[in-house]
Motif scaffolding. Structure first.
Motif, PDB file in Angstrom:
ATOM      1  N   VAL A  49       3.074   7.821   6.837  1.00 45.01           N
ATOM      2  CA  VAL A  49       2.303   8.386   7.687  1.00 45.01           C
ATOM      3  C   VAL A  49       0.787   8.172   7.283  1.00 45.01           C
ATOM      4  CG1 VAL A  49       1.591  10.609   8.896  1.00 45.01           C
ATOM      5  CG2 VAL A  49       3.935   9.621   8.495  1.00 45.01           C
ATOM      6  N   GLU A  50       0.243   8.388   6.260  1.00 42.13           N
ATOM      7  CA  GLU A  50      -1.119   8.339   5.897  1.00 42.13           C
ATOM      8  C   GLU A  50      -1.789   6.670   5.996  1.00 42.13           C
ATOM      9  OE1 GLU A  50      -1.642   9.640   1.864  1.00 42.13           O
ATOM     10  OE2 GLU A  50      -0.847  11.515   2.178  1.00 42.13           O
ATOM     11  N   LYS A  51      -0.876   5.874   5.567  1.00 44.93           N
ATOM     12  CA  LYS A  51      -1.640   4.651   5.754  1.00 44.93           C
ATOM     13  C   LYS A  51      -1.229   4.079   7.061  1.00 44.93           C
ATOM     14  CE  LYS A  51      -2.207   4.458   1.138  1.00 44.93           C
ATOM     15  NZ  LYS A  51      -3.473   4.347   0.437  1.00 44.93           N
ATOM     16  N   HIS A  52      -0.293   4.319   8.057  1.00 49.14           N
ATOM     17  CA  HIS A  52       0.079   3.697   9.111  1.00 49.14           C
ATOM     18  C   HIS A  52       0.108   4.643  10.290  1.00 49.14           C
ATOM     19  CE1 HIS A  52       0.836  -0.188   6.843  1.00 49.14           C
ATOM     20  NE2 HIS A  52       1.463   0.648   6.008  1.00 49.14           N
ATOM     21  N   GLY A  53       0.226   5.774  10.146  1.00 50.34           N
ATOM     22  CA  GLY A  53       0.141   6.763  11.288  1.00 50.34           C
ATOM     23  C   GLY A  53       1.364   7.160  11.761  1.00 50.34           C
ATOM     24  N   ASP A  54       1.564   8.483  12.369  1.00 50.94           N
ATOM     25  CA  ASP A  54       2.775   8.918  12.723  1.00 50.94           C
ATOM     26  C   ASP A  54       3.859   8.155  13.320  1.00 50.94           C
ATOM     27  OD1 ASP A  54       2.045  11.283  11.690  1.00 50.94           O
ATOM     28  OD2 ASP A  54       1.111  12.281  13.513  1.00 50.94           O
ATOM     29  N   ASP A  71       9.208  11.125  -1.078  1.00 47.30           N
ATOM     30  CA  ASP A  71       8.000  11.759  -0.301  1.00 47.30           C
ATOM     31  C   ASP A  71       7.289  10.400   0.248  1.00 47.30           C
ATOM     32  OD1 ASP A  71       7.239  10.801  -2.791  1.00 47.30           O
ATOM     33  OD2 ASP A  71       5.562  12.244  -2.904  1.00 47.30           O
ATOM     34  N   ILE A  72       8.049   9.258   0.212  1.00 44.54           N
ATOM     35  CA  ILE A  72       7.413   7.951   0.752  1.00 44.54           C
ATOM     36  C   ILE A  72       7.040   8.066   2.250  1.00 44.54           C
ATOM     37  CG2 ILE A  72       9.537   6.775   1.288  1.00 44.54           C
ATOM     38  CD1 ILE A  72       6.760   5.154  -0.590  1.00 44.54           C
ATOM     39  N   ASP A  73       7.548   8.965   2.807  1.00 42.63           N
ATOM     40  CA  ASP A  73       7.289   9.027   4.013  1.00 42.63           C
ATOM     41  C   ASP A  73       6.063   9.596   4.573  1.00 42.63           C
ATOM     42  OD1 ASP A  73       8.363  11.201   2.795  1.00 42.63           O
ATOM     43  OD2 ASP A  73       9.110  12.449   4.833  1.00 42.63           O
ATOM     44  N   ASP A 116       0.629  -1.291  -0.101  1.00 43.39           N
ATOM     45  CA  ASP A 116      -0.012   0.088   0.044  1.00 43.39           C
ATOM     46  C   ASP A 116       1.113   1.454   0.279  1.00 43.39           C
ATOM     47  OD1 ASP A 116       1.137  -0.444   2.569  1.00 43.39           O
ATOM     48  OD2 ASP A 116      -0.822   0.032   3.442  1.00 43.39           O
ATOM     49  N   LEU A 117       2.227   1.189  -0.111  1.00 42.62           N
ATOM     50  CA  LEU A 117       2.911   2.465   0.029  1.00 42.62           C
ATOM     51  C   LEU A 117       3.402   2.771  -1.305  1.00 42.62           C
ATOM     52  CD1 LEU A 117       5.452   1.420   2.932  1.00 42.62           C
ATOM     53  CD2 LEU A 117       3.474   2.792   2.974  1.00 42.62           C
ATOM     54  N   CYS A 118       3.476   4.142  -1.621  1.00 41.70           N
ATOM     55  CA  CYS A 118       3.890   4.411  -2.808  1.00 41.70           C
ATOM     56  C   CYS A 118       4.475   6.146  -2.873  1.00 41.70           C
ATOM     57  CB  CYS A 118       2.705   4.365  -3.975  1.00 41.70           C
ATOM     58  SG  CYS A 118       1.416   5.729  -3.779  1.00 41.70           S
ATOM     59  N   TYR A 119       5.220   6.339  -3.941  1.00 39.04           N
ATOM     60  CA  TYR A 119       5.858   7.559  -3.994  1.00 39.04           C
ATOM     61  C   TYR A 119       4.944   8.445  -4.952  1.00 39.04           C
ATOM     62  CZ  TYR A 119      10.378   6.171  -2.419  1.00 39.04           C
ATOM     63  OH  TYR A 119      11.477   5.765  -1.721  1.00 39.04           O
ATOM     64  N   LYS A 120       4.483   9.519  -4.574  1.00 42.05           N
ATOM     65  CA  LYS A 120       3.668  10.581  -5.478  1.00 42.05           C
ATOM     66  C   LYS A 120       4.499  11.787  -6.056  1.00 42.05           C
ATOM     67  CE  LYS A 120      -0.187   9.929  -2.300  1.00 42.05           C
ATOM     68  NZ  LYS A 120      -1.057  10.277  -1.308  1.00 42.05           N
ATOM     69  N   SER A 121       5.442  12.360  -5.516  1.00 45.28           N
ATOM     70  CA  SER A 121       6.083  13.643  -6.256  1.00 45.28           C
ATOM     71  C   SER A 121       7.020  13.085  -7.096  1.00 45.28           C
ATOM     72  CB  SER A 121       6.897  14.215  -5.077  1.00 45.28           C
ATOM     73  OG  SER A 121       7.721  15.054  -5.725  1.00 45.28           O
ATOM     74  N   ARG A 122       7.083  13.654  -8.275  1.00 43.24           N
ATOM     75  CA  ARG A 122       7.579  13.591  -9.614  1.00 43.24           C
ATOM     76  C   ARG A 122       9.240  13.260  -8.981  1.00 43.24           C
ATOM     77  NH1 ARG A 122       5.151  13.723 -14.407  1.00 43.24           N
ATOM     78  NH2 ARG A 122       2.950  14.467 -14.077  1.00 43.24           N
TER      79      ARG A 122
END
Length: 794
Positions: free
Chosen positions: A489-494, A483-485, A473-479
């Protein structure tokens, strides 16, 4: 009836060696024959005085012909042949007399120990003792050998092995002119190419040997490959041929090819122990220390060596046990309780990729190298070091490349690197320990970016998320951004993200200026596309600001930083404050820095970099007392924690010392100024910053000789410091002081043998000569000798 031994030799200008050779053989031989091929020194006289029969032979560029001429003169039942630069080990020579009594053998192998200088040596077996039979004759114009005729007429069963060692000095650079010997050998071998009778595997093997001695491994390899095609694996020279072929592959960086060949030849020669050392050498070059240790252990457990095989018994001039001790701290494979995939993004990184791959060789279970374009040797290097290669079409997104890597990673954990990075080897144990016991989803580690290819003390530290669990469920977004961090955090919390005390060394800023501009344009283009697709975003604006700042476009950077400041609202990150302040500093807007720095320090009181730029602004504005308070605060805090802030080297150590020295100098307190410069020099990274102004003080305020006294008294007179001071003295046109400084540097170098400092000495000396030349040509413009060397000093 007693059995006689004839010693047969050929010689030319061997007065330095032949005496010791003959003396070592006298106790065991009944006849000495020396065929002289044209000596102009005392070789014949020395030989005669020691009882030799000397025959003169017209040299015809054929060693075998000369050897066979010596055999014709032999009257003994057995023949021992030696080279003039060889000696019989006196502890073992008596075995010669025992061997010739046997009726079971027609010839014997002896050990030949090549002494190559220092403690480096190679031992191989060579037939040197054989019956005086007319069918036993030498073959080959150079590197002549008699084994073929003995095998042909007697068979391998009639060849024994003697526990006798010959000490060979012929390739010891301390005693012999090796380059001239190589030139002679190559000439003879090239001449032999015209003789079809010489075009066999042994000839090609010897051509390859000479190319190895010249360091031409590719040409050597080509000859070894051709030799291997026509060589019987049972031939006497076949094992050393295989050995040298593998050495060439290793020296050419073809480790995968070498390991494949090793796997085959270990089945052909299962008791050839040195093959395990070559295998270990491949693994060490690739950073796979546990596999190297396994190979070394197999070498150590191999039974007594087979006399057919040459034995070096060392790796990189070290004994296997020494090497095992050295690599022991890096043996981590057995300690790992996880599988790790390492994903590397690279483009034209042939200068860096081997270092990158070597740094993870021990801990990686799979290495994925992902490229979109590659016009250099990066892919070949990576393939030979064991990486899995992936070529993708460039789609204006590093995120897509990284996400592709995530989908193809097979380990429990994934480590991301770029081709111009490497993991600090001292941190690998901490990485393994951290992941073995981890309950986190991802880790930030320290990225240390070096800005100077020579001075590794000039760097910036920042925390980047590079280690993540292989979660779907983890992925990079910025080109472009790491920013995988945010996805973690979104999927698993701080609480799913933590820090590991592991450092990645980043060498990216070392690229040439034109490439820097290309990278800058690409990065800004990608960030602009992100902004258009995702809307205004303070993180993207801040990154845009850093791109402009790193490219020296400070006004544009400030605009981007201020835009990010407005988008963040009241929750301004510390690194953004620092970015704005550094831009204002570059633009010399010191008054604007003061209120902003006060605000930032209230929010982030332990961020040393803020205090430093605050103090530097006070210094530029002439507020010396406030500046001093800020720099003293920097020393009190030390370097800021990398886990929280982007930090620059020295802001908590040598930099504030240098600034405090400036303040005290302005106030006329020279002793206090020197005290701070001395403190700065004693800190790692501080010498290059502190030695130049310290030198200027002594050259302007005191007698130049006081500088040397000061450096000696404070134990600061190392080679690098002396050279740096010499360069400063040159610029001040204190040539005598400069000469004294680099003369002292040379004396230090001779004592310490710190040869890495040669470039510093050369730079200081050349600059001194440049100033002397400028003075000379100014006063003697028409001097012909000075005109002839003008090019050197342009």
């Amino acid at each position: 009836m007693p059995v006689n031994i004839s010693l047969c030799m050929i010689a030319k200008n061997e007065s330095d060696f032949i005496g010791n050779c003959l003396k070592s053989a006298l106790p065991y031989v009944n006849q000495i024959i020396v065929v002289d091929t044209g000596s102009t020194d005392q070789t014949p006289e020395i030989a005669r005085n020691l009882g030799a029969e000397v025959y003169f032979y017209n040299w015809n560029n054929d060693f075998s012909a000369a050897r066979n001429h010596s055999l014709e003169k032999a009257t003994g039942d057995w023949i021992l042949f030696l080279d003039c630069d060889e000696e019989i080990d006196p502890n073992l020579g008596h075995h010669l007399l025992e061997a010739v009594q046997s009726k079971d053998y027609d010839a014997y192998y002896l050990d030949v120990r090549n002494l190559l200088g220092g403690d480096h040596e190679v031992t191989f077996q060579s037939i040197r003792l054989f019956r005086n039979l007319p069918q036993f004759r030498f073959k080959g114009k150079i590197h002549e050998q008699i084994s073929d005729s003995i095998f042909t007429h007697s068979g391998s069963g009639r060849i024994g092995r003697l526990n006798v060692t010959l000490l060979h000095h012929g390739y010891n650079p301390e005693r012999v002119n090796i380059p001239s010997k190589i030139v002679r050998n190559v000439g003879l071998l090239e001449e032999s190419r015209k003789d079809q009778n010489c075009q066999d595997g042994f000839y090609l093997y010897n051509v390859g040997i000479e190319y190895i001695r010249q360091g031409q491994y590719q040409k050597a390899l080509e000859n070894f490959i051709e030799a291997l095609k026509v060589t019987n694996p049972n031939s006497g020279y076949a094992p050393p041929l295989v050995n040298k072929l593998l050495v060439c592959l290793i020296e050419l960086g073809r480790y995968r090819d070498a390991l494949e060949q090793l796997a085959y030849f270990q089945s052909v020669y299962p008791d050839y122990s040195d093959l395990f050392l070559l295998q270990a050498a491949c693994h060490i070059r690739c950073g796979r220390f546990s596999l190297a240790a396994d190979s070394i252990e197999k070498f150590l457990k191999t039974p007594d060596r087979n006399p057919r095989y040459p034995v070096e018994g060392k790796i990189f001039s070290q004994s296997p046990k020494q090497l095992l001790t050295q690599i022991k701290p890096f043996l981590l494979q057995k300690a790992k309780q996880f599988q790790l995939s390492v994903c590397i993004l690279a483009k034209n990184e042939e200068k860096n990729i081997a270092r990158c791959l070597r740094s993870v060789g021990e801990i990686a279970d799979k290495i994925l190298l992902i490229v979109t374009e590659c016009s250099d040797n990066t892919l070949n290097i990576a393939y030979q070091m064991g990486a899995n290669l992936y070529r993708l079409n460039w789609s204006d997104s590093f995120a897509k490349l990284r996400n592709f890597a995530l989908r193809n990673a097979s380990g429990d954990w994934v480590l991301f690197l770029n081709g111009d990075e490497e993991i600090n080897s001292a941190d690998l144990a901490a990485l393994v320990e951290g992941l073995n016991n981890s309950t986190f989803i991802g880790y930030k580690i320290r990225q240390r970016t070096f800005y100077d290819a020579v001075n590794r003390d000039n760097y910036r530290d920042q925390a980047v998320c590079r280690l993540i669990r292989n979660e779907q469920d983890l992925c990079y977004k910025s080109r472009i951004m790491e920013d995988i961090d945010h996805s973690i955090v979104e999927k698993h919390g701080d609480m799913s993200l933590s820090y590991l005390p592991v450092t990645v060394f980043h060498y990216g800023p070392h690229v040439k200026s034109e490439l820097k501009q290309e990278v800058f344009r690409r990065n800004v283009f990608l960030l602009a596309k992100d902004v258009r697709e995702r809307g205004k975003n303070p993180v993207l604006q801040q990154e845009m600001g850093f791109q402009f700042y790193n490219s020296g476009k400070y006004k544009a950077a400030l605009v981007q930083f201020q835009a990010a400041h407005n988008l963040y609202g009241t929750n301004i990150p510390a690194n953004l404050f620092c970015g704005i302040i550094k831009c204002l500093f570059k633009l010399k807007k010191y008054n604007e820095i003061l209120p902003l720095a006060n605000k930032a320090i209230d929010l982030y009181p332990d961020y040393t970099d803020l205090h430093y730029y605050h103090g530097f602004s006070f210094l530029k504005l002439g507020f010396l007392r406030s500046a001093r308070e800020c720099f003293e605060k920097c020393l009190q805090l030390g370097d800021a924690p990398w886990e929280k802030y982007d930090t620059c080297s020295g802001v908590g150590s040598f930099l504030p010392h240098c600034r405090l020295a400036e303040i005290h100098l302005q106030q006329g307190n020279i002793d206090k100024s020197l005290e701070h410069y001395r403190s700065a020099v004693q800190i790692i990274g501080g010498a290059d910053m502190a030695i130049p102004p310290l030198t200027n003080i002594f050259l302007s305020q005191f007698q130049p000789e006081r500088l040397l006294e000061f450096l000696k008294e404070n134990n600061l007179d190392n080679v690098r410091n002396l050279c740096t001071a010499a360069v400063v003295a040159n610029k001040k046109k204190c040539l005598l002081a400069s000469l004294e400084l680099w003369q002292m540097a040379i004396e230090k170098l001779i004592t310490t043998k710190d040869y890495e400092q040669y470039p510093a000495i050369a730079a200081a000396m050349f600059q001194t000569l440049s100033y002397i030349y400028a003075e000379a040509i100014q006063h003697n413009p028409g001097d012909e000798q000075l005109q002839n060397i003008r090019e050197f000093f342009k």
